[in-house]
Motif scaffolding. Sequence first.
Motif, PDB file in Angstrom:
ATOM      1  N   GLU A  34      42.083 -14.095  43.061  1.00  0.00           N
ATOM      2  CA  GLU A  34      42.565 -14.926  41.948  1.00  0.00           C
ATOM      3  C   GLU A  34      42.939 -16.328  42.428  1.00  0.00           C
ATOM      4  OE1 GLU A  34      42.581 -14.565  38.653  1.00  0.00           O
ATOM      5  OE2 GLU A  34      41.482 -12.709  39.019  1.00  0.00           O
ATOM      6  N   ARG A  35      43.604 -16.407  43.587  1.00  0.00           N
ATOM      7  CA  ARG A  35      43.953 -17.724  44.144  1.00  0.00           C
ATOM      8  C   ARG A  35      42.690 -18.513  44.473  1.00  0.00           C
ATOM      9  NH1 ARG A  35      47.690 -14.537  46.777  1.00  0.00           N
ATOM     10  NH2 ARG A  35      46.504 -14.596  48.709  1.00  0.00           N
ATOM     11  N   GLU A  36      41.698 -17.835  45.009  1.00  0.00           N
ATOM     12  CA  GLU A  36      40.422 -18.484  45.328  1.00  0.00           C
ATOM     13  C   GLU A  36      39.762 -19.008  44.051  1.00  0.00           C
ATOM     14  OE1 GLU A  36      36.897 -19.653  47.494  1.00  0.00           O
ATOM     15  OE2 GLU A  36      38.976 -19.354  48.036  1.00  0.00           O
ATOM     16  N   ASN A  37      39.796 -18.212  42.987  1.00  0.00           N
ATOM     17  CA  ASN A  37      39.214 -18.655  41.718  1.00  0.00           C
ATOM     18  C   ASN A  37      39.967 -19.846  41.144  1.00  0.00           C
ATOM     19  OD1 ASN A  37      37.043 -16.938  41.667  1.00  0.00           O
ATOM     20  ND2 ASN A  37      38.031 -15.407  40.394  1.00  0.00           N
ATOM     21  N   GLN A  38      41.281 -19.872  41.287  1.00  0.00           N
ATOM     22  CA  GLN A  38      42.055 -21.025  40.833  1.00  0.00           C
ATOM     23  C   GLN A  38      41.687 -22.268  41.641  1.00  0.00           C
ATOM     24  OE1 GLN A  38      46.112 -19.716  41.123  1.00  0.00           O
ATOM     25  NE2 GLN A  38      46.041 -18.593  39.190  1.00  0.00           N
ATOM     26  N   ARG A  39      41.525 -22.099  42.944  1.00  0.00           N
ATOM     27  CA  ARG A  39      41.120 -23.223  43.794  1.00  0.00           C
ATOM     28  C   ARG A  39      39.729 -23.716  43.391  1.00  0.00           C
ATOM     29  NH1 ARG A  39      37.920 -24.395  47.670  1.00  0.00           N
ATOM     30  NH2 ARG A  39      37.163 -22.293  48.001  1.00  0.00           N
ATOM     31  N   LEU A  40      38.823 -22.779  43.125  1.00  0.00           N
ATOM     32  CA  LEU A  40      37.476 -23.159  42.704  1.00  0.00           C
ATOM     33  C   LEU A  40      37.496 -23.882  41.359  1.00  0.00           C
ATOM     34  CD1 LEU A  40      35.447 -19.983  43.737  1.00  0.00           C
ATOM     35  CD2 LEU A  40      35.256 -22.269  44.727  1.00  0.00           C
ATOM     36  N   GLU A  41      38.351 -23.440  40.447  1.00  0.00           N
ATOM     37  CA  GLU A  41      38.447 -24.104  39.149  1.00  0.00           C
ATOM     38  C   GLU A  41      38.957 -25.533  39.314  1.00  0.00           C
ATOM     39  OE1 GLU A  41      38.128 -24.949  35.191  1.00  0.00           O
ATOM     40  OE2 GLU A  41      37.204 -23.334  36.341  1.00  0.00           O
ATOM     41  N   THR A  42      39.946 -25.712  40.182  1.00  0.00           N
ATOM     42  CA  THR A  42      40.448 -27.056  40.458  1.00  0.00           C
ATOM     43  C   THR A  42      39.347 -27.915  41.067  1.00  0.00           C
ATOM     44  OG1 THR A  42      42.687 -26.209  40.790  1.00  0.00           O
ATOM     45  CG2 THR A  42      42.201 -28.371  41.730  1.00  0.00           C
ATOM     46  N   LEU A 117      30.023 -19.091  42.829  1.00  0.00           N
ATOM     47  CA  LEU A 117      31.100 -18.599  43.698  1.00  0.00           C
ATOM     48  C   LEU A 117      32.135 -17.816  42.892  1.00  0.00           C
ATOM     49  CD1 LEU A 117      31.632 -21.699  46.019  1.00  0.00           C
ATOM     50  CD2 LEU A 117      30.653 -19.482  46.667  1.00  0.00           C
ATOM     51  N   LYS A 118      32.478 -18.319  41.718  1.00  0.00           N
ATOM     52  CA  LYS A 118      33.444 -17.621  40.872  1.00  0.00           C
ATOM     53  C   LYS A 118      32.875 -16.265  40.418  1.00  0.00           C
ATOM     54  CE  LYS A 118      36.015 -19.886  37.937  1.00  0.00           C
ATOM     55  NZ  LYS A 118      36.431 -20.805  36.864  1.00  0.00           N
ATOM     56  N   TYR A 119      31.587 -16.234  40.088  1.00  0.00           N
ATOM     57  CA  TYR A 119      30.945 -14.983  39.684  1.00  0.00           C
ATOM     58  C   TYR A 119      30.959 -13.982  40.837  1.00  0.00           C
ATOM     59  CZ  TYR A 119      27.474 -11.616  38.176  1.00  0.00           C
ATOM     60  OH  TYR A 119      26.837 -10.446  37.850  1.00  0.00           O
ATOM     61  N   GLU A 120      30.643 -14.457  42.043  1.00  0.00           N
ATOM     62  CA  GLU A 120      30.681 -13.571  43.207  1.00  0.00           C
ATOM     63  C   GLU A 120      32.090 -13.014  43.412  1.00  0.00           C
ATOM     64  OE1 GLU A 120      29.089 -15.735  46.532  1.00  0.00           O
ATOM     65  OE2 GLU A 120      27.145 -15.953  45.569  1.00  0.00           O
ATOM     66  N   GLN A 126      35.653  -6.456  41.313  1.00  0.00           N
ATOM     67  CA  GLN A 126      35.239  -5.175  40.745  1.00  0.00           C
ATOM     68  C   GLN A 126      34.941  -4.165  41.849  1.00  0.00           C
ATOM     69  OE1 GLN A 126      31.985  -6.045  38.098  1.00  0.00           O
ATOM     70  NE2 GLN A 126      33.339  -6.768  36.481  1.00  0.00           N
ATOM     71  N   ASP A 127      34.240  -4.603  42.889  1.00  0.00           N
ATOM     72  CA  ASP A 127      33.952  -3.713  44.017  1.00  0.00           C
ATOM     73  C   ASP A 127      35.236  -3.264  44.693  1.00  0.00           C
ATOM     74  OD1 ASP A 127      31.267  -3.967  43.531  1.00  0.00           O
ATOM     75  OD2 ASP A 127      30.885  -5.371  45.173  1.00  0.00           O
ATOM     76  N   LEU A 128      36.154  -4.186  44.857  1.00  0.00           N
ATOM     77  CA  LEU A 128      37.432  -3.875  45.478  1.00  0.00           C
ATOM     78  C   LEU A 128      38.187  -2.833  44.657  1.00  0.00           C
ATOM     79  CD1 LEU A 128      39.766  -4.513  47.495  1.00  0.00           C
ATOM     80  CD2 LEU A 128      40.471  -6.282  45.878  1.00  0.00           C
TER      81      LEU A 128
END
Length: 158
Positions: A34-42, A117-120, A126-128
Motif C-alpha cells: 500500500e505504501r508503494e502504491n501511494q508512492r507510485l501515485e505521488t 507497476l500499480k497493477y503488479e 492478491q498472491d500474498l
Amino acid sequence: MQAVATSSMLTAIGTGISVVGTLSSMNAQRAAIERENQRLETERQMAALTALQDENARMETLSQNLASNLAFASIAGYYDDSRSFLNIQDQTRKNAAKDIAQIRLMGSAVQSKIGQLKYENVMKKQDLTFGGWTSIAGQLTTGYKGYLEEKSIEKAID
C-alpha cells in the motif's frame, strides 16, 4: 500422562504462534505494498505535472518565437502575409506541435509504466493474501494432526 498433555498443549500453542506470525507478516507486507502504491501515485501525479509544465513552457516558447518572427519580419520589410513569412511561422508552429506531441507521448509512457507497476502490486497483494491463508491452513492442519497424534498417544498410555 502429564508429559503428553503438556506436549499437546505446546503443539497447540506453537501452532497458534505460527498462525499469528503468518498473519502479522501478511499484514506487514500488505501495508508495504500500500505504501508503494501511494508512492507510485505521488510519482504519477508529479510526472503529469512535469509534462504539463513542459508543454506550457513549449507553448510559451512558441508564442515568443512567433512574436519574434513577426518583429523581425517588420524590421526586415516583410509583409506579414508574404509567403516567406507565412512559411517561417508555419514551420515554427509545426516544430512546436512536434515537440508537444513528443512531450505528451513521454508523459503517457510514464503514466503507463506507473499504471503497470500499480497493477503488479495489486497482483502481489492478491498472491500474498492467498499464499498467506494457504500457509495458515497448512499450519492449522499440521498442528491439529500433531494434536490428534498426541491425544492418541495419551489414550494409549492411559
